[in-house]
Design an enzyme around this catalytic site. Structure first.
Site, PDB file in Angstrom:
ATOM      1  N   CYS A  86       9.483 -12.411  48.599  1.00 16.05           N
ATOM      2  CA  CYS A  86       9.166 -13.432  49.583  1.00 16.05           C
ATOM      3  C   CYS A  86       7.823 -13.137  50.318  1.00 16.05           C
ATOM      4  O   CYS A  86       7.034 -13.727  50.707  1.00 16.05           O
ATOM      5  CB  CYS A  86      10.200 -13.218  50.537  1.00 16.05           C
ATOM      6  SG  CYS A  86      11.893 -13.890  50.235  1.00 16.05           S
ATOM      7  N   THR A  87       7.317 -11.961  50.275  1.00 17.39           N
ATOM      8  CA  THR A  87       5.913 -11.305  50.853  1.00 17.39           C
ATOM      9  C   THR A  87       5.084 -11.726  49.902  1.00 17.39           C
ATOM     10  O   THR A  87       4.086 -12.448  50.459  1.00 17.39           O
ATOM     11  CB  THR A  87       6.026  -9.678  51.013  1.00 17.39           C
ATOM     12  OG1 THR A  87       6.993  -9.431  51.894  1.00 17.39           O
ATOM     13  CG2 THR A  87       4.686  -9.248  51.569  1.00 17.39           C
TER      14      THR A  87
END
Length: 155
Positions: free
Chosen positions: A43-44
Site C-alpha cells: 500500500c505504501t
C-alpha cells in the site's frame, strides 16, 4: 462495477476530516483506488506511486482519491509519513468499498480471510466508470493509470 456503469456516489472524510463526495468532482476525471491498509509495504508503494504521478495526472485533468477502511487518524499519520499529496478517504463502515465491489476473499500464507481488495476505478467527467483494474500490482500502477487516461483522452 463495469465500464460504462454510473459510479456509485459516496461521502467520506479524508485525513484532515474534510468530506469528499464523488459529485464534488463532476466534470473531472477521478482515479479512485481502494487499498487494504495504511503503512503496509504494498500500500505504501502504491500510494507513493500516485504521489509521484499526481502532477502528470492533474495535467490530464484527474484527481486521485485513495480509499481504505482505516480511520482518519491512521490516514493522517500515513499521509504525513510519506508526504502523500492527495486525499485518503476513510471508509470504516465499508460503504464505498462494498458499493464498488472492492471487498472479498483474500489469501495470505495459505489462510483465507475477507478484506479490502486492491482495485482501481477510473471515472470519467460524467461520473461513469471508464476503466477498471481488478488485480492491481502496486509497482508501476500509477504510471499504468496515467497511460490509460492518456489513451482514453486520445492525447
Amino acid at each position: 462495477m463495469e465500464v460504462g456503469d454510473l459510479a456509485p456516489e459516496f461521502a467520506l472524510p479524508d485525513q484532515e476530516g474534510k468530506v469528499h463526495r464523488l459529485s464534488d468532482y463532476r466534470g473531472r476525471w477521478v482515479v479512485l483506488y481502494f487499498y487494504p491498509k495504511d503503512d503496509t509495504p504494498g500500500c505504501t508503494k502504491e500510494a507513493c506511486g500516485f504521489r509521484d504521478e499526481k502532477g502528470r495526472l492533474e495535467e490530464l485533468g484527474a484527481v486521485v482519491l485513495g480509499v481504505s477502511a482505516d480511520d482518519t487518524e491512521s490516514h493522517r499519520r500515513f499521509a504525513e509519513k510519506y508526504r502523500l499529496n492527495f486525499p485518503l478517504l476513510s471508509d470504516p463502515n465499508r460503504e464505498a468499498i462494498l458499493a464498488y465491489g472492492a471487498w472479498g476473499k483474500k489469501n495470505m500464507y495459505g489462510k483465507e480471510y475477507e478484506g479490502v481488495l486492491r482495485q482501481t476505478f477510473l471515472i470519467d467527467p460524467e461520473g461513469r466508470i471508464a476503466r477498471v483494474w481488478r488485480k492491481v500490482s502496486p509497482e508501476g500502477h500509477a504510471e499504468e493509470v496515467a497511460e490509460a487516461l492518456l489513451a482514453l483522452k486520445g492525447a
